[in-house]
Design an enzyme around this catalytic site. Structure first.
Site, PDB file in Angstrom:
ATOM      1  N   GLY A  29       0.826  -1.204   0.000  1.00  0.00           N
ATOM      2  CA  GLY A  29       0.000   0.000   0.000  1.00  0.00           C
ATOM      3  C   GLY A  29       0.855   1.247   0.000  1.00  0.00           C
ATOM      4  O   GLY A  29       0.485   2.286   0.545  1.00  0.00           O
ATOM      5  N   ASP A  33      -2.341   6.906   1.243  1.00  0.00           N
ATOM      6  CA  ASP A  33      -2.238   8.089   2.083  1.00  0.00           C
ATOM      7  C   ASP A  33      -1.417   7.837   3.345  1.00  0.00           C
ATOM      8  O   ASP A  33      -0.638   8.693   3.768  1.00  0.00           O
ATOM      9  CB  ASP A  33      -3.650   8.563   2.466  1.00  0.00           C
ATOM     10  CG  ASP A  33      -3.650   9.963   3.041  1.00  0.00           C
ATOM     11  OD1 ASP A  33      -3.166  10.885   2.363  1.00  0.00           O
ATOM     12  OD2 ASP A  33      -4.130  10.127   4.173  1.00  0.00           O
ATOM     13  N   LEU A  34      -1.565   6.671   3.976  1.00  0.00           N
ATOM     14  CA  LEU A  34      -0.818   6.383   5.196  1.00  0.00           C
ATOM     15  C   LEU A  34       0.682   6.352   4.925  1.00  0.00           C
ATOM     16  O   LEU A  34       1.471   6.907   5.690  1.00  0.00           O
ATOM     17  CB  LEU A  34      -1.274   5.053   5.794  1.00  0.00           C
ATOM     18  CG  LEU A  34      -0.522   4.588   7.050  1.00  0.00           C
ATOM     19  CD1 LEU A  34      -0.699   5.585   8.192  1.00  0.00           C
ATOM     20  CD2 LEU A  34      -0.990   3.199   7.476  1.00  0.00           C
ATOM     21  N   ARG A  36       2.229   7.884   2.573  1.00  0.00           N
ATOM     22  CA  ARG A  36       2.678   9.233   2.222  1.00  0.00           C
ATOM     23  C   ARG A  36       2.798  10.125   3.458  1.00  0.00           C
ATOM     24  O   ARG A  36       3.759  10.876   3.615  1.00  0.00           O
ATOM     25  CB  ARG A  36       1.672   9.838   1.235  1.00  0.00           C
ATOM     26  CG  ARG A  36       2.050  11.199   0.674  1.00  0.00           C
ATOM     27  CD  ARG A  36       1.133  11.555  -0.479  1.00  0.00           C
ATOM     28  NE  ARG A  36      -0.249  11.683  -0.041  1.00  0.00           N
ATOM     29  CZ  ARG A  36      -0.844  12.855   0.226  1.00  0.00           C
ATOM     30  NH1 ARG A  36      -0.163  13.978   0.090  1.00  0.00           N
ATOM     31  NH2 ARG A  36      -2.093  12.906   0.605  1.00  0.00           N
ATOM     32  N   LYS A 164      -5.262  -1.093  11.949  1.00  0.00           N
ATOM     33  CA  LYS A 164      -6.656  -1.218  12.329  1.00  0.00           C
ATOM     34  C   LYS A 164      -7.536  -0.914  11.112  1.00  0.00           C
ATOM     35  O   LYS A 164      -7.055  -0.299  10.151  1.00  0.00           O
ATOM     36  CB  LYS A 164      -6.979  -0.296  13.498  1.00  0.00           C
ATOM     37  CG  LYS A 164      -7.071   1.200  13.147  1.00  0.00           C
ATOM     38  CD  LYS A 164      -7.469   1.991  14.365  1.00  0.00           C
ATOM     39  CE  LYS A 164      -7.674   3.449  14.033  1.00  0.00           C
ATOM     40  NZ  LYS A 164      -8.905   3.741  13.342  1.00  0.00           N
ATOM     41  N   HIS A 194      -1.463   3.625  16.890  1.00  0.00           N
ATOM     42  CA  HIS A 194      -0.495   4.713  17.043  1.00  0.00           C
ATOM     43  C   HIS A 194      -0.610   5.408  18.391  1.00  0.00           C
ATOM     44  O   HIS A 194       0.353   6.003  18.871  1.00  0.00           O
ATOM     45  CB  HIS A 194      -0.623   5.719  15.893  1.00  0.00           C
ATOM     46  CG  HIS A 194      -1.848   6.580  15.950  1.00  0.00           C
ATOM     47  ND1 HIS A 194      -3.054   6.189  15.421  1.00  0.00           N
ATOM     48  CD2 HIS A 194      -2.048   7.806  16.485  1.00  0.00           C
ATOM     49  CE1 HIS A 194      -3.947   7.145  15.620  1.00  0.00           C
ATOM     50  NE2 HIS A 194      -3.372   8.131  16.256  1.00  0.00           N
ATOM     51  N   LYS A 198       2.861   6.703  21.602  1.00  0.00           N
ATOM     52  CA  LYS A 198       3.156   8.027  22.134  1.00  0.00           C
ATOM     53  C   LYS A 198       4.072   7.934  23.351  1.00  0.00           C
ATOM     54  O   LYS A 198       3.983   7.010  24.146  1.00  0.00           O
ATOM     55  CB  LYS A 198       1.850   8.734  22.522  1.00  0.00           C
ATOM     56  CG  LYS A 198       0.964   9.115  21.339  1.00  0.00           C
ATOM     57  CD  LYS A 198      -0.342   9.683  21.838  1.00  0.00           C
ATOM     58  CE  LYS A 198      -1.199  10.185  20.682  1.00  0.00           C
ATOM     59  NZ  LYS A 198      -0.685  11.439  20.123  1.00  0.00           N
ATOM     60  N   ASP A 251     -14.212   2.764  15.829  1.00  0.00           N
ATOM     61  CA  ASP A 251     -13.014   3.434  15.336  1.00  0.00           C
ATOM     62  C   ASP A 251     -12.096   3.893  16.461  1.00  0.00           C
ATOM     63  O   ASP A 251     -10.865   3.826  16.336  1.00  0.00           O
ATOM     64  CB  ASP A 251     -13.418   4.640  14.481  1.00  0.00           C
ATOM     65  CG  ASP A 251     -12.235   5.351  13.854  1.00  0.00           C
ATOM     66  OD1 ASP A 251     -11.306   4.656  13.395  1.00  0.00           O
ATOM     67  OD2 ASP A 251     -12.237   6.592  13.822  1.00  0.00           O
ATOM     68  N   HIS A 256      -8.587   2.367  20.475  1.00  0.00           N
ATOM     69  CA  HIS A 256      -7.652   3.241  21.179  1.00  0.00           C
ATOM     70  C   HIS A 256      -7.914   3.332  22.680  1.00  0.00           C
ATOM     71  O   HIS A 256      -7.049   3.039  23.500  1.00  0.00           O
ATOM     72  CB  HIS A 256      -7.709   4.651  20.585  1.00  0.00           C
ATOM     73  CG  HIS A 256      -7.295   4.739  19.158  1.00  0.00           C
ATOM     74  ND1 HIS A 256      -6.200   4.073  18.651  1.00  0.00           N
ATOM     75  CD2 HIS A 256      -7.823   5.424  18.110  1.00  0.00           C
ATOM     76  CE1 HIS A 256      -6.072   4.341  17.358  1.00  0.00           C
ATOM     77  NE2 HIS A 256      -7.039   5.153  17.017  1.00  0.00           N
TER      78      HIS A 256
END
Length: 491
Positions: A29, A33-34, A36, A164, A194, A198, A251, A256
């Site tokens: 992939g 977008d991810l 990039r 995910k 993600h 952190k 989501d 998360h």
């Protein structure tokens, strides 16, 4: 001569002593977008920081319809780093990184170009480099990519990073894990979230387990309730195709906020290694009570149904707040309040622990003061780079015994140099190369979270409208009563 100040972020970064083995990293992939926005800029930052292997190659891949040549892929990478990276794509470091890039298309029926690109990359690295596959592909393509990696032998001994969503319910999560485990055993699967990359998530562990000040009071005897609050100010930003079939609960909450809950609520691990940390986090998940739909507020911001691609009578929630309870010795009777949503007043990332009032309240006037009601809190802001705020009552200057709210603040950015800081994706990719699963979710943990979510998914309460720019539906005050939401008043 003008300089690009983005260089300053990483100029002093040095290896930590934990360099990965030589690697061939494959981004499935790679034209998306991810890749990039995050993966290519993140990998270049790791290279500049001296945290990539001594010898490595990065192979981009995509279906033949989106295929590009090596030079075009390098140009796309340069544009991605220039726009989204923290360092400009120039100089010897960029030249070395660029030379490590190549591309190999792969369709399920024709994986030959990818096979050739990986073999060539391995020859360039030399020896027996490890393979790491990052599946930055839509969910619909996940199964076919995994099966292709297995059928071609590319998966043999390799590790895989999985994006995910990890299913949409218990049945789909089990199918997803079965698909993975048919090719990769669990020790080689890295389900990436993600949020868990952190710095402030690691800081929760340090705060608890490195300080005798906090761990003895981190339990039901001293803590009244816990809030995990991740409001977002942005709306769905034209992503109706994804969001309509997902919603905020799937989501954000399952993926998360439940994971953060696991770190906040876990028992002290026997060691700070992947196995011990994941075992303790999964024990928390096993202790979760099944969700009660009566203790959930689902909201939808006004105007959502006018978004292109959204059904006129859509019942998809853009906001979710819920009360969660943990049936174990440490947390029995302590409610955990979770909240997240789109188009809210602010974008924040907060974990707040509120301590119980003293058994004898001598300063009774403070009990009716709204500021006092939000004292006795330890607030962890895990937005990078993060801060920790302790709020308490103190005597105001003057002849009378009058109380005011005071704060002690640990500001991560002001306390430590940021030269060694990694963004979340960078941190997690590095950990995957090192084979450390501490900050990645397990199959058993994911399945359990979907299991406790089943009552809500089968019988969700109707969505309630809320005004964009607010903090959600009014009924969230009923959900948290007799307590208060830390946000917006507790800054």
């Amino acid at each position: 001569m003008a300089t690009d100040d983005r260089h300053d972020v990483t100029r002093s970064v040095a290896p930590t002593g934990r360099l990965p083995d030589d690697h061939v990293i494959v981004i499935c992939g790679a034209t998306g977008d991810l890749a990039r926005r995050k993966l290519l800029p993140g990998l270049f930052h790791l290279a500049r920081a001296g945290l990539l292997p001594t010898r490595y190659r990065i192979v981009g891949s995509a279906p033949a319809a989106d295929s590009v040549g090596d030079e075009e892929f390098r140009e796309q990478a340069r544009q991605a780093v220039d726009r989204f990276g923290r360092a400009a794509p120039e100089g010897p470091q960029w030249q070395a990184f660029e030379e490590a890039l190549s591309f190999g298309a792969a369709d399920p029926g024709d994986p030959a170009p990818l096979l050739a690109a990986v073999r060539e990359a391995e020859r360039a690295v030399g020896g027996s480099p490890r393979r790491l596959f990052h599946l930055a592909v839509p969910p619909v393509a996940f199964g076919s990519v995994v099966k292709m990696l297995g059928a071609t032998g590319l998966a043999e001994g390799a590790r895989v990073i999985v994006e995910k969503p990890f299913g949409t319910d218990l049945a789909s999560a089990r199918v997803l894990n079965d698909t993975l485990h048919a090719v990769f055993d669990e020790s080689r699967v890295f389900r990436i979230d993600h949020f868990l990359g952190k710095e402030s998530v690691d800081n929760i562990l340090a705060l608890r387990f490195a300080n005798g000040l906090f761990e003895p009071v981190w339990n039901r005897e001293h803590i009244s309730h816990v809030q995990i609050d991740v409001p977002e100010s942005i709306d769905i930003q034209g992503r109706a195709g994804f969001f309509e079939g997902t919603g905020t609960f799937r989501d954000m909450i399952v993926t998360h906020l439940f994971q953060l809950l696991g770190f906040v609520a876990m028992e002290p691990p026997s060691a700070l290694d992947a196995r011990s940390l994941r075992e303790e986090k999964d024990k928390v998940f096993r202790s979760l009570r099944p969700l009660d739909p009566a203790q959930v507020v689902r909201g939808q911001y006004e105007g959502y149904r006018n978004e292109p691609g959204v059904a006129p009578a859509s019942d998809t929630e853009t906001f979710a707040a819920l009360r969660v309870e943990i049936d174990n010795w440490r947390w029995a009777g302590v409610p955990f309040y979770l909240r997240s949503g789109k188009a809210l007043a602010e974008g924040r990332h907060m974990v707040t622990l509120t301590f119980r009032q003293p058994p004898l309240r001598m300063f009774r006037a403070a009990a009716h003061d709204s500021a006092a009601a939000r004292s006795d809190t330890l607030a962890i802001d895990f937005d990078d780079p993060g801060r920790i705020t302790a709020r308490f009552l103190a005597k105001e200057p003057g002849p009378e015994m009058r109380l005011g709210t005071a704060e002690m603040v640990f500001d991560y950015a002001g306390s430590f140099a940021q030269d060694h800081a990694l963004e979340a994706y960078e941190h997690l990719i590095l950990e995957a190369m090192l084979g450390d699963q501490s900050l990645f979710t397990s199959a058993d943990g994911i399945n359990r979270l979907w299991e406790v979510s089943e009552p809500l998914l089968k019988d969700p309460p109707p969505v309630e409208p809320y005004t964009p720019g607010s903090w959600g539906p009014e009924s969230i005050q009923r959900l948290v009563r007799p307590h208060h939401w830390y946000l917006p008043d507790g800054r």
